[in-house]
Enzyme design. Structure first.
Site, PDB file in Angstrom:
ATOM      1  N   GLU A  80       0.829  -1.211   0.000  1.00 24.71           N
ATOM      2  CA  GLU A  80       0.000   0.000   0.000  1.00 24.71           C
ATOM      3  C   GLU A  80       0.862   1.258   0.000  1.00 24.71           C
ATOM      4  O   GLU A  80       1.300   1.712   1.053  1.00 24.71           O
ATOM      5  CB  GLU A  80      -0.940   0.022   1.215  1.00 24.71           C
ATOM      6  N   LYS A 103      -2.454  -1.986  -3.197  1.00 22.69           N
ATOM      7  CA  LYS A 103      -3.526  -1.133  -2.639  1.00 22.69           C
ATOM      8  C   LYS A 103      -3.163   0.328  -2.876  1.00 22.69           C
ATOM      9  O   LYS A 103      -2.463   0.952  -2.066  1.00 22.69           O
ATOM     10  CB  LYS A 103      -3.692  -1.437  -1.147  1.00 22.69           C
TER      11      LYS A 103
HETATM   12  P1  13P Z   1      -9.498   4.184   3.995  1.00 22.28           P
HETATM   13  O1  13P Z   1     -10.303   3.407   2.998  1.00 22.28           O
HETATM   14  O2  13P Z   1     -10.311   4.771   5.110  1.00 22.28           O
HETATM   15  O3  13P Z   1      -8.562   5.162   3.349  1.00 22.28           O
HETATM   16  O4  13P Z   1      -8.595   3.127   4.750  1.00 22.28           O
HETATM   17  C1  13P Z   1      -7.946   2.179   4.023  1.00 22.28           C
HETATM   18  C2  13P Z   1      -6.689   1.828   4.680  1.00 22.28           C
HETATM   19  O5  13P Z   1      -6.490   0.701   5.059  1.00 22.28           O
HETATM   20  C3  13P Z   1      -5.671   2.879   4.855  1.00 22.28           C
HETATM   21  O6  13P Z   1      -4.461   2.312   5.215  1.00 22.28           O
END
Ligand code: 13P
Length: 335
Positions: A175, A217
Site C-alpha cells: 500500500e 492497494k
Molecule cells: P481508507 O479506505 O479509510 O482510506 O482506509 C484504508 C486503509 O487501510 C488505509 O491504510
C-alpha cells in the site's frame, strides 16, 4: 496456480473486496470519539464483531484486515476473531507495519517502520490464522514532495516486508498511499503516484517477490482535497487506469483501492466507473476502511445494542461496493 495466487483470487474474485478494519487503537479512538462512544477494548471489539458477523461478509468481503489487538480478541461464545471471519468464508489479514515516522533528512515526510522482528511476528500471526498482511507507505504531494528519498526508502521497506511475508506463506498487500491532502491537480497526482508505484515494483522485483502473490492497494487519481480544479468521476477512472497500466507489472493479479477520505458514495461511484472502463487483466476492487464503515459506525453509536440495524447499514455499503467492483452499481440502488 501458486498457493499465494489462490489466496489473492479468493479474496478479490466475484466482486469481493477487503474490509480494512485495522485502525490502530489511536485511530480507532479518534473514530469513536467522533461519535461520542468511549474507546475501550470492549467497545472496539463490539463494533468490529458486529461488522464481522454481518450477512454480507460471505458474499462481499473476501478478506478483513485486522489490528494486533483485534486478531487476539475472543467473542463471548469463545471463538476468536479469525475464526469468526473464517466462518463467513472470508480470510483474516493483519496490519504489520508499526506506523509512519518522520523521515530523517526530510522531516516533512514519513517513513513506515516495522521491519525489526517482523519475521517472528509474522509466524505468530500465521498461527493465529492470518493469510495476508498490510503495510502502508505514505506520501504527500507538494511542489517538492514526494522526494526521491521518500519514494526510494518507502519502496525499499515495502519490498523487504513483502519478501518476508511471502517467506511465511502469506500474501502482502503493498500500500503506497499518495495522500489527497493539498491543492495539487489530478495530473500531479497521476505523475507522482505513477512514480511511486513504479519504484515499489522495481524494489519488489529486486527483492525477488512473487508478483502473482501480491495485492496492490493504491489511491485513486484525484485532484487534491483543497484543489479548485476537481475532475469528474469518468476522468478519475480514466486517469487511474492510465496510471496503473503504465506502472503495475501484468503479473500482479489484483488491485484493491483505499478510499482515502472520499465519501462513501464517491468511493463507490469511482470504483464502479473504473470497472466499466477497465480493459486490463487486473481485478480492480476495494480495500476500504472509512468508505465501508462510516455510516455503520454512526448508526451503531446511537445504540450500540442495535446489532441488526447496524448490520443492515453495513450490508448495504458492502453490497454497493461489491456491485461497483463488477461495474454494476448505479446511484438509484442507493435509495
Ligand atoms: P481508507 O479506505 O479509510 O482510506 O482506509 C484504508 C486503509 O487501510 C488505509 O491504510
Amino acid at each position: 496456480m501458486s498457493e499465494l495466487n489462490s489466496i489473492v483470487l479468493k479474496i478479490l474474485s466475484n466482486g469481493k473486496g477487503i474490509l480494512a478494519a485495522d485502525e490502530s487503537t489511536a485511530t480507532m479512538t479518534k473514530r469513536l470519539d467522533s461519535v461520542n462512544v468511549q474507546s475501550t477494548p470492549e467497545n472496539r471489539l463490539s463494533f468490529r464483531q458486529t461488522l464481522f458477523s454481518s450477512s454480507s461478509m460471505s458474499s462481499c468481503i473476501g478478506g478483513v484486515i485486522l489490528y494486533d489487538e483485534t486478531i487476539k480478541q475472543k467473542i463471548p461464545d469463545g471463538k476468536n476473531i479469525p475464526e469468526l471471519i473464517q466462518s463467513a468464508n472470508s480470510i483474516p489479514g493483519i496490519k504489520v507495519d508499526t506506523g509512519a515516522k518522520i523521515l530523517a533528512n526530510s522531516p516533512n515526510e514519513k517513513i513506515t517502520e516495522g521491519l525489526d522482528g517482523l519475521r517472528d511476528r509474522l509466524k505468530e500471526y500465521y498461527k493465529l490464522g492470518a493469510r495476508f498482511t498490510k503495510w502502508r507507505g505514505v506520501y504527500n504531494i507538494t511542489k517538492d514532495y514526494p522526494s526521491k528519498l521518500s519514494i526510494h526508502s518507502n519502496a525499499h521497506a515495502l519490498a523487504r516486508y513483502s519478501a518476508l511475508v511471502q517467506e511465511c506463506n502469506m500474501v502482502p498487500i503493498v500500500e503506497p498511499e499518495v495522500l489527497m491532502d493539498g491543492n495539487h491537480s489530478a495530473q500531479d497526482c497521476l505523475t507522482k503516484t505513477s512514480e511511486v508505484i513504479k519504484k515499489c515494483f522495481e524494489e519488489l522485483i529486486l527483492h525477488k517477490v512473487d508478483l502473482t502473490g501480491v495485492i496492490l492497494k493504491p489511491n485513486m487519481i484525484l485532484a487534491g482535497a483543497e484543489s479548485s480544479n476537481k475532475i469528474s468521476g469518468s476522468e478519475v477512472a480514466k486517469m487511474t487506469i492510465e496510471c496503473l497500466k503504465s506502472s503495475v507489472p501484468t503479473e500482479v493479479p489484483g488491485i484493491a483501492f483505499l478510499s482515502g477520505g472520499q465519501t462513501e458514495i464517491e468511493a463507490t461511484e469511482n470504483l464502479n466507473l473504473i470497472n466499466i472502463e477497465n480493459k486490463t487483466e487486473f481485478i480492480m476492487s476495494y480495500s476500504y476502511g472509512r468508505a465501508l464503515q462510516q455510516s455503520a459506525l454512526k448508526y451503531w453509536s446511537k445504540d450500540i445494542k442495535d446489532i441488526e440495524g447496524t448490520q443492515k447499514v453495513f450490508n448495504h455499503r458492502a453490497k454497493m461496493n461489491s456491485l461497483a467492483a463488477q461495474g454494476k452499481w448505479s446511484k438509484d440502488l442507493e435509495d
